[in-house]
Design a protein around this motif. Structure first.
Motif, PDB file in Angstrom:
ATOM      1  N   TRP A  13       0.849  -1.194   0.000  1.00  0.00           N
ATOM      2  CA  TRP A  13       0.000   0.000   0.000  1.00  0.00           C
ATOM      3  C   TRP A  13       0.879   1.236   0.000  1.00  0.00           C
ATOM      4  O   TRP A  13       2.034   1.204   0.425  1.00  0.00           O
ATOM      5  N   LEU A  14       0.329   2.315  -0.492  1.00  0.00           N
ATOM      6  CA  LEU A  14       1.037   3.591  -0.452  1.00  0.00           C
ATOM      7  C   LEU A  14       0.715   4.360   0.816  1.00  0.00           C
ATOM      8  O   LEU A  14       1.570   5.036   1.377  1.00  0.00           O
ATOM      9  N   GLN A  15      -0.537   4.269   1.260  1.00  0.00           N
ATOM     10  CA  GLN A  15      -0.945   4.933   2.497  1.00  0.00           C
ATOM     11  C   GLN A  15      -2.227   4.293   2.999  1.00  0.00           C
ATOM     12  O   GLN A  15      -3.130   3.996   2.216  1.00  0.00           O
ATOM     13  N   GLN A  16      -2.296   4.086   4.295  1.00  0.00           N
ATOM     14  CA  GLN A  16      -3.529   3.604   4.903  1.00  0.00           C
ATOM     15  C   GLN A  16      -4.371   4.811   5.313  1.00  0.00           C
ATOM     16  O   GLN A  16      -3.915   5.682   6.064  1.00  0.00           O
ATOM     17  N   ASP A  17      -5.568   4.862   4.804  1.00  0.00           N
ATOM     18  CA  ASP A  17      -6.480   5.972   5.112  1.00  0.00           C
ATOM     19  C   ASP A  17      -7.895   5.479   4.878  1.00  0.00           C
ATOM     20  O   ASP A  17      -8.486   5.690   3.824  1.00  0.00           O
ATOM     21  N   THR A  18      -8.449   4.785   5.869  1.00  0.00           N
ATOM     22  CA  THR A  18      -9.738   4.143   5.670  1.00  0.00           C
ATOM     23  C   THR A  18     -10.473   4.003   7.004  1.00  0.00           C
ATOM     24  O   THR A  18      -9.969   4.420   8.056  1.00  0.00           O
ATOM     25  N   VAL A  19     -11.648   3.414   6.946  1.00  0.00           N
ATOM     26  CA  VAL A  19     -12.465   3.159   8.133  1.00  0.00           C
ATOM     27  C   VAL A  19     -12.979   1.728   8.059  1.00  0.00           C
ATOM     28  O   VAL A  19     -13.481   1.294   7.019  1.00  0.00           O
ATOM     29  N   VAL A  20     -12.840   0.979   9.147  1.00  0.00           N
ATOM     30  CA  VAL A  20     -13.319  -0.400   9.231  1.00  0.00           C
ATOM     31  C   VAL A  20     -14.129  -0.543  10.510  1.00  0.00           C
ATOM     32  O   VAL A  20     -13.653  -0.175  11.597  1.00  0.00           O
ATOM     33  N   ASP A  21     -15.344  -1.042  10.386  1.00  0.00           N
ATOM     34  CA  ASP A  21     -16.245  -1.185  11.537  1.00  0.00           C
ATOM     35  C   ASP A  21     -16.394   0.133  12.297  1.00  0.00           C
ATOM     36  O   ASP A  21     -16.444   0.151  13.541  1.00  0.00           O
ATOM     37  N   GLY A  22     -16.415   1.232  11.543  1.00  0.00           N
ATOM     38  CA  GLY A  22     -16.589   2.544  12.147  1.00  0.00           C
ATOM     39  C   GLY A  22     -15.357   3.110  12.818  1.00  0.00           C
ATOM     40  O   GLY A  22     -15.409   4.199  13.402  1.00  0.00           O
ATOM     41  N   MET A  23     -14.222   2.434  12.716  1.00  0.00           N
ATOM     42  CA  MET A  23     -12.988   2.857  13.369  1.00  0.00           C
ATOM     43  C   MET A  23     -11.945   3.217  12.316  1.00  0.00           C
ATOM     44  O   MET A  23     -11.783   2.502  11.323  1.00  0.00           O
ATOM     45  N   PRO A  24     -11.185   4.302  12.515  1.00  0.00           N
ATOM     46  CA  PRO A  24     -10.221   4.733  11.506  1.00  0.00           C
ATOM     47  C   PRO A  24      -8.938   3.904  11.495  1.00  0.00           C
ATOM     48  O   PRO A  24      -8.512   3.377  12.523  1.00  0.00           O
ATOM     49  N   VAL A  25      -8.354   3.785  10.314  1.00  0.00           N
ATOM     50  CA  VAL A  25      -7.011   3.240  10.141  1.00  0.00           C
ATOM     51  C   VAL A  25      -6.234   4.289   9.355  1.00  0.00           C
ATOM     52  O   VAL A  25      -6.603   4.616   8.223  1.00  0.00           O
ATOM     53  N   ARG A  26      -5.162   4.843   9.943  1.00  0.00           N
ATOM     54  CA  ARG A  26      -4.427   5.941   9.327  1.00  0.00           C
ATOM     55  C   ARG A  26      -2.931   5.716   9.465  1.00  0.00           C
ATOM     56  O   ARG A  26      -2.430   5.330  10.533  1.00  0.00           O
ATOM     57  N   THR A  27      -2.193   5.968   8.390  1.00  0.00           N
ATOM     58  CA  THR A  27      -0.741   5.919   8.436  1.00  0.00           C
ATOM     59  C   THR A  27      -0.206   7.059   9.291  1.00  0.00           C
ATOM     60  O   THR A  27      -0.597   8.222   9.133  1.00  0.00           O
ATOM     61  N   LEU A  28       0.708   6.735  10.221  1.00  0.00           N
ATOM     62  CA  LEU A  28       1.417   7.723  11.024  1.00  0.00           C
ATOM     63  C   LEU A  28       2.892   7.680  10.617  1.00  0.00           C
ATOM     64  O   LEU A  28       3.230   7.211   9.545  1.00  0.00           O
ATOM     65  N   ALA A  29       3.770   8.138  11.470  1.00  0.00           N
ATOM     66  CA  ALA A  29       5.214   8.140  11.171  1.00  0.00           C
ATOM     67  C   ALA A  29       5.888   6.900  11.752  1.00  0.00           C
ATOM     68  O   ALA A  29       5.347   6.207  12.609  1.00  0.00           O
ATOM     69  N   ASN A  30       7.096   6.619  11.247  1.00  0.00           N
ATOM     70  CA  ASN A  30       7.973   5.583  11.807  1.00  0.00           C
ATOM     71  C   ASN A  30       7.359   4.189  11.787  1.00  0.00           C
ATOM     72  O   ASN A  30       7.586   3.376  12.687  1.00  0.00           O
ATOM     73  N   GLY A  31       6.582   3.893  10.747  1.00  0.00           N
ATOM     74  CA  GLY A  31       6.016   2.572  10.588  1.00  0.00           C
ATOM     75  C   GLY A  31       4.779   2.301  11.419  1.00  0.00           C
ATOM     76  O   GLY A  31       4.263   1.181  11.415  1.00  0.00           O
ATOM     77  N   ARG A  32       4.292   3.305  12.102  1.00  0.00           N
ATOM     78  CA  ARG A  32       3.121   3.123  12.957  1.00  0.00           C
ATOM     79  C   ARG A  32       1.844   3.555  12.242  1.00  0.00           C
ATOM     80  O   ARG A  32       1.872   4.355  11.320  1.00  0.00           O
ATOM     81  N   SER A  33       0.731   2.995  12.721  1.00  0.00           N
ATOM     82  CA  SER A  33      -0.578   3.378  12.201  1.00  0.00           C
ATOM     83  C   SER A  33      -1.550   3.525  13.360  1.00  0.00           C
ATOM     84  O   SER A  33      -1.441   2.829  14.376  1.00  0.00           O
ATOM     85  N   LEU A  34      -2.489   4.442  13.194  1.00  0.00           N
ATOM     86  CA  LEU A  34      -3.655   4.470  14.076  1.00  0.00           C
ATOM     87  C   LEU A  34      -4.561   3.352  13.598  1.00  0.00           C
ATOM     88  O   LEU A  34      -5.059   3.378  12.467  1.00  0.00           O
ATOM     89  N   PHE A  35      -4.744   2.342  14.434  1.00  0.00           N
ATOM     90  CA  PHE A  35      -5.464   1.149  14.016  1.00  0.00           C
ATOM     91  C   PHE A  35      -6.651   0.903  14.934  1.00  0.00           C
ATOM     92  O   PHE A  35      -6.503   0.397  16.039  1.00  0.00           O
ATOM     93  N   MET A  36      -7.815   1.361  14.502  1.00  0.00           N
ATOM     94  CA  MET A  36      -9.068   1.068  15.181  1.00  0.00           C
ATOM     95  C   MET A  36      -8.998   1.370  16.676  1.00  0.00           C
ATOM     96  O   MET A  36      -9.305   0.531  17.523  1.00  0.00           O
ATOM     97  N   GLY A  37      -8.535   2.578  16.980  1.00  0.00           N
ATOM     98  CA  GLY A  37      -8.561   3.059  18.355  1.00  0.00           C
ATOM     99  C   GLY A  37      -7.256   3.004  19.108  1.00  0.00           C
ATOM    100  O   GLY A  37      -7.169   3.517  20.229  1.00  0.00           O
ATOM    101  N   GLU A  38      -6.208   2.406  18.525  1.00  0.00           N
ATOM    102  CA  GLU A  38      -4.917   2.380  19.196  1.00  0.00           C
ATOM    103  C   GLU A  38      -3.791   2.506  18.176  1.00  0.00           C
ATOM    104  O   GLU A  38      -3.980   2.270  16.993  1.00  0.00           O
ATOM    105  N   ILE A  39      -2.619   2.910  18.653  1.00  0.00           N
ATOM    106  CA  ILE A  39      -1.458   3.025  17.789  1.00  0.00           C
ATOM    107  C   ILE A  39      -0.740   1.687  17.758  1.00  0.00           C
ATOM    108  O   ILE A  39      -0.413   1.122  18.808  1.00  0.00           O
ATOM    109  N   ARG A  40      -0.506   1.164  16.536  1.00  0.00           N
ATOM    110  CA  ARG A  40       0.144  -0.134  16.369  1.00  0.00           C
ATOM    111  C   ARG A  40       1.347   0.017  15.447  1.00  0.00           C
ATOM    112  O   ARG A  40       1.363   0.863  14.557  1.00  0.00           O
ATOM    113  N   GLN A  41       2.363  -0.833  15.679  1.00  0.00           N
ATOM    114  CA  GLN A  41       3.509  -0.878  14.773  1.00  0.00           C
ATOM    115  C   GLN A  41       3.103  -1.713  13.572  1.00  0.00           C
ATOM    116  O   GLN A  41       3.197  -2.939  13.578  1.00  0.00           O
TER     117      GLN A  41
END
Length: 307
Positions: A13-41
């Protein structure tokens, strides 16, 4: 190493920018993403811009001596159809790509026809995401069956991940029986660490169905390398349906936040539970036949500085 290895389950993927089950998934910095309510590597921290590109993957593939890869899709990464077509056109001998429709709303059968017209030869369904609060999307619904018949008639492959256990196996078995010419690859090795996983594996008793192991190191993450439980599960599945029905997959890049890419198959090379012929089939020969890979690149081993 003479064998040609094929990864039957990976992601770009080039960038994660979506919503799943009403929760956002967004690309952050340093390999991390906002993943359905929490920050994940989501990916390794050295990919600081979050762009999980084909070129980075190719570098990993070349280093690990992986000749080719199947790129699947997942709703949590957002629709990557446009980018994956570019990837397939740029690297036709290295990547086989799957298109993704918006299966959570009506109209996906028409989308599948459009993807086929654009050049996709496979469709991915993250079916575990179809158990929606507002209403379950059944794999044997009228629109699904319309799409599957179109795919069967046009020699398209269905790549599908199922929810845990047997909650969707009855629906998929009806699809298999109605469309015996539709080639189907079931991912995540049947969600092997979950109860009743063999119900998914048993679907490969049908001639047109295969099982791929994408995510198996994630599912056995608690025991870690060399994943003896994963080897035991592969042995059990092979004894049940035959090694010719099984394919290796890594679930790159999410799995390489815990291990290196090479480690995602190296435990297969090192085990004594499988014969060399079985390793050849599992790691590449079965996928080459199923997906139609022909001109597989031969990659040399590059010695590490630490050796």
């Amino acid at each position: 190493m003479n064998r040609k290895i094929i990864d039957a389950h990976s992601h770009l993927w080039l960038q994660q920018d979506t919503v799943v089950d009403g929760m956002p998934v967004r690309t952050l910095a340093n390999g991390r993403s906002l993943f359905m309510g929490e920050i994940r590597q989501m990916i390794p921290p050295f990919i600081i811009d979050g762009r999980n590109t084909a070129e980075i993957f190719l570098s990993n593939m070349d280093y690990a001596q992986v000749s080719a890869a199947v790129i699947t899709q997942e709703f949590i990464d957002g629709m990557q159809n446009d980018y994956l077509l570019e990837v397939a056109n740029r690297y036709p001998d290295r990547f086989f790509v799957c298109g993704l429709c918006e299966f959570r709303r009506p109209g996906y059968a028409a989308q599948a026809r459009e993807l086929a017209a654009r050049g996709f030869r496979a469709i991915k369904i993250p079916a575990q995401r179809l158990l929606l609060k507002e209403g379950r999307i059944y794999l044997n619904s009228d629109e699904m069956m319309e799409m599957f018949r179109f795919m069967e008639n046009n020699d398209m492959i269905l790549s599908i991940d199922l929810a845990d256990g047997d909650s969707q196996t009855g629906e998929l078995e009806e699809v298999i029986q109605e469309c015996p010419g539709l080639k189907i690859a079931i991912g995540h090795f049947g969600m092997v660490t979950r109860p009743n996983w063999l119900a998914q594996i048993s679907l490969a008793r049908y001639p047109n169905v295969r099982i791929e192991s994408g995510g198996i190191t994630w599912l056995f993450n608690d025991e870690f390398y060399p994943f003896p439980g994963a080897v035991k599960a592969i042995r059990e599945a092979a004894d049940r349906i035959g090694m010719d029905k099984l394919m290796w997959g890594s679930d790159y890049p999410r799995t390489i936040t815990a291990i290196t890419y090479r480690m995602s198959y190296d435990f297969i090379l090192k085990t004594n539970e499988l014969s060399e012929s079985e390793k050849d089939r599992f790691l590449g020969e079965n996928a080459a036949s199923f997906y139609g890979f022909r001109e597989l690149i031969e990659l040399p081993y590059i010695k590490n500085m630490s050796e």
